[in-house]
Design a protein around this motif. Structure first.
Motif, PDB file in Angstrom:
ATOM      1  N   TRP A   1     -80.218  39.262   6.534  1.00 17.68           N
ATOM      2  CA  TRP A   1     -80.391  38.606   7.616  1.00 17.68           C
ATOM      3  C   TRP A   1     -82.177  38.389   7.728  1.00 17.68           C
ATOM      4  CZ3 TRP A   1     -76.875  42.452  10.869  1.00 17.68           C
ATOM      5  CH2 TRP A   1     -75.861  42.431  10.550  1.00 17.68           C
ATOM      6  N   PHE A   2     -82.750  39.780   7.727  1.00 20.93           N
ATOM      7  CA  PHE A   2     -84.147  39.688   7.808  1.00 20.93           C
ATOM      8  C   PHE A   2     -84.621  38.841   6.693  1.00 20.93           C
ATOM      9  CE2 PHE A   2     -83.482  43.457  10.517  1.00 20.93           C
ATOM     10  CZ  PHE A   2     -83.646  42.774  11.728  1.00 20.93           C
ATOM     11  N   MET A   3     -84.290  38.689   5.551  1.00 24.41           N
ATOM     12  CA  MET A   3     -84.719  37.940   4.572  1.00 24.41           C
ATOM     13  C   MET A   3     -84.287  36.384   4.510  1.00 24.41           C
ATOM     14  SD  MET A   3     -86.854  39.954   3.016  1.00 24.41           S
ATOM     15  CE  MET A   3     -87.056  41.077   4.430  1.00 24.41           C
ATOM     16  N   GLN A   4     -83.572  36.157   5.631  1.00 29.67           N
ATOM     17  CA  GLN A   4     -83.006  35.018   5.970  1.00 29.67           C
ATOM     18  C   GLN A   4     -82.198  34.104   4.822  1.00 29.67           C
ATOM     19  OE1 GLN A   4     -85.843  32.500   8.166  1.00 29.67           O
ATOM     20  NE2 GLN A   4     -86.894  34.223   8.500  1.00 29.67           N
ATOM     21  N   ARG A   5     -81.252  35.042   3.995  1.00 25.59           N
ATOM     22  CA  ARG A   5     -80.441  34.828   3.114  1.00 25.59           C
ATOM     23  C   ARG A   5     -79.154  34.502   3.575  1.00 25.59           C
ATOM     24  NH1 ARG A   5     -82.523  39.194  -1.313  1.00 25.59           N
ATOM     25  NH2 ARG A   5     -84.685  38.178  -1.723  1.00 25.59           N
ATOM     26  N   SER A   6     -78.877  34.953   4.966  1.00 28.50           N
ATOM     27  CA  SER A   6     -77.632  35.080   5.548  1.00 28.50           C
ATOM     28  C   SER A   6     -77.899  35.420   7.208  1.00 28.50           C
ATOM     29  CB  SER A   6     -76.596  35.793   5.120  1.00 28.50           C
ATOM     30  OG  SER A   6     -77.010  37.375   5.222  1.00 28.50           O
ATOM     31  N   GLU A   7     -76.882  34.799   7.936  1.00 25.95           N
ATOM     32  CA  GLU A   7     -76.905  35.228   9.331  1.00 25.95           C
ATOM     33  C   GLU A   7     -75.901  36.127   9.697  1.00 25.95           C
ATOM     34  OE1 GLU A   7     -77.168  31.486  11.307  1.00 25.95           O
ATOM     35  OE2 GLU A   7     -79.273  31.435  11.445  1.00 25.95           O
ATOM     36  N   PRO A   8     -75.928  37.016  10.885  1.00 25.24           N
ATOM     37  CA  PRO A   8     -75.085  37.753  11.237  1.00 25.24           C
ATOM     38  C   PRO A   8     -73.776  36.721  11.885  1.00 25.24           C
ATOM     39  CG  PRO A   8     -76.862  38.474  12.656  1.00 25.24           C
ATOM     40  CD  PRO A   8     -77.168  37.233  11.493  1.00 25.24           C
ATOM     41  N   ASP A   9     -72.636  37.022  11.881  1.00 28.86           N
ATOM     42  CA  ASP A   9     -71.740  36.285  12.555  1.00 28.86           C
ATOM     43  C   ASP A   9     -71.636  36.493  14.112  1.00 28.86           C
ATOM     44  OD1 ASP A   9     -70.914  35.261  10.187  1.00 28.86           O
ATOM     45  OD2 ASP A   9     -69.295  36.870   9.813  1.00 28.86           O
ATOM     46  N   ASP A  10     -72.154  37.660  14.598  1.00 27.86           N
ATOM     47  CA  ASP A  10     -71.914  38.080  15.914  1.00 27.86           C
ATOM     48  C   ASP A  10     -73.150  37.526  16.537  1.00 27.86           C
ATOM     49  OD1 ASP A  10     -72.690  39.558  18.088  1.00 27.86           O
ATOM     50  OD2 ASP A  10     -71.333  41.357  17.405  1.00 27.86           O
ATOM     51  N   PRO A  11     -73.068  36.843  17.703  1.00 28.19           N
ATOM     52  CA  PRO A  11     -74.009  36.225  18.481  1.00 28.19           C
ATOM     53  C   PRO A  11     -75.137  36.990  18.820  1.00 28.19           C
ATOM     54  CG  PRO A  11     -72.015  35.674  19.412  1.00 28.19           C
ATOM     55  CD  PRO A  11     -71.709  36.507  18.128  1.00 28.19           C
ATOM     56  N   ASP A  12     -74.748  38.379  19.326  1.00 30.34           N
ATOM     57  CA  ASP A  12     -75.572  39.464  19.671  1.00 30.34           C
ATOM     58  C   ASP A  12     -76.657  39.783  18.756  1.00 30.34           C
ATOM     59  OD1 ASP A  12     -74.486  39.425  22.322  1.00 30.34           O
ATOM     60  OD2 ASP A  12     -73.164  41.170  22.013  1.00 30.34           O
ATOM     61  N   LEU A  13     -76.100  40.076  17.503  1.00 29.15           N
ATOM     62  CA  LEU A  13     -76.668  40.533  16.378  1.00 29.15           C
ATOM     63  C   LEU A  13     -77.822  39.399  16.023  1.00 29.15           C
ATOM     64  CD1 LEU A  13     -74.316  42.502  14.224  1.00 29.15           C
ATOM     65  CD2 LEU A  13     -76.042  43.522  15.761  1.00 29.15           C
ATOM     66  N   LYS A  14     -77.117  38.134  16.051  1.00 32.51           N
ATOM     67  CA  LYS A  14     -78.219  37.076  15.636  1.00 32.51           C
ATOM     68  C   LYS A  14     -79.272  36.873  16.539  1.00 32.51           C
ATOM     69  CE  LYS A  14     -76.087  33.035  14.033  1.00 32.51           C
ATOM     70  NZ  LYS A  14     -75.341  31.994  13.968  1.00 32.51           N
ATOM     71  N   ARG A  15     -78.922  37.135  17.692  1.00 30.50           N
ATOM     72  CA  ARG A  15     -80.107  36.894  18.577  1.00 30.50           C
ATOM     73  C   ARG A  15     -80.986  37.933  18.696  1.00 30.50           C
ATOM     74  NH1 ARG A  15     -81.809  35.850  23.846  1.00 30.50           N
ATOM     75  NH2 ARG A  15     -82.808  37.510  25.330  1.00 30.50           N
ATOM     76  N   MET A  16     -80.826  39.298  18.340  1.00 25.30           N
ATOM     77  CA  MET A  16     -81.633  40.390  17.953  1.00 25.30           C
ATOM     78  C   MET A  16     -82.481  40.185  16.748  1.00 25.30           C
ATOM     79  SD  MET A  16     -83.194  43.103  18.946  1.00 25.30           S
ATOM     80  CE  MET A  16     -82.542  42.664  20.686  1.00 25.30           C
ATOM     81  N   VAL A  17     -81.556  39.949  15.669  1.00 21.77           N
ATOM     82  CA  VAL A  17     -82.468  39.358  14.426  1.00 21.77           C
ATOM     83  C   VAL A  17     -83.420  38.386  14.625  1.00 21.77           C
ATOM     84  CG1 VAL A  17     -82.126  38.407  12.113  1.00 21.77           C
ATOM     85  CG2 VAL A  17     -80.628  40.112  12.725  1.00 21.77           C
ATOM     86  N   ARG A  18     -83.236  37.414  15.506  1.00 19.04           N
ATOM     87  CA  ARG A  18     -84.090  36.255  15.615  1.00 19.04           C
ATOM     88  C   ARG A  18     -85.122  36.812  16.556  1.00 19.04           C
ATOM     89  NH1 ARG A  18     -86.503  32.522  13.379  1.00 19.04           N
ATOM     90  NH2 ARG A  18     -85.110  33.367  12.131  1.00 19.04           N
ATOM     91  N   MET A  19     -85.025  37.516  17.492  1.00 20.05           N
ATOM     92  CA  MET A  19     -86.189  38.101  18.215  1.00 20.05           C
ATOM     93  C   MET A  19     -87.274  38.927  17.466  1.00 20.05           C
ATOM     94  SD  MET A  19     -84.020  39.756  21.667  1.00 20.05           S
ATOM     95  CE  MET A  19     -85.613  40.171  22.421  1.00 20.05           C
TER      96      MET A  19
END
Length: 84
Positions: A58-76
């Motif tokens: 996720w942090f290397m932007q090779r994939s994204e979390p399916d969970d919107p909460d996790l996606k939000r935190m990774v983006r932050m």
């Protein structure tokens, strides 16, 4: 649980032993966590329960979390370290 104990717990859970994760998670915890809304604090705790390999992707932007909460935190977290 007191705020001090909670911060210590989060600090140890943020230390992953993988440099790529440590350089993102630890500074975020130390510099931004205290200013987060309660819901985002919960999202950060939730993120720390994930597997290192998932977070690495996720942090290397090779994939994204399916969970919107996790996606939000990774983006932050990524938004703090990426230039505009």
């Amino acid at each position: 649980m007191s705020a001090d104990i909670e911060m210590k717990r989060l600090f140890w859970h943020s230390r992953r032993g993988m440099l790529e994760l440590d350089v993102l998670l630890l500074p975020f915890l130390q510099e931004a966590y205290s200013d987060l809304e309660p819901a985002d604090k919960e999202r950060f705790s939730k993120l720390l329960t994930c597997e290192d390999q998932d977070m690495f992707g996720w942090f290397m932007q090779r994939s994204e979390p399916d969970d919107p909460d996790l996606k939000r935190m990774v983006r932050m977290i990524l938004d703090r370290v990426q230039p505009n």
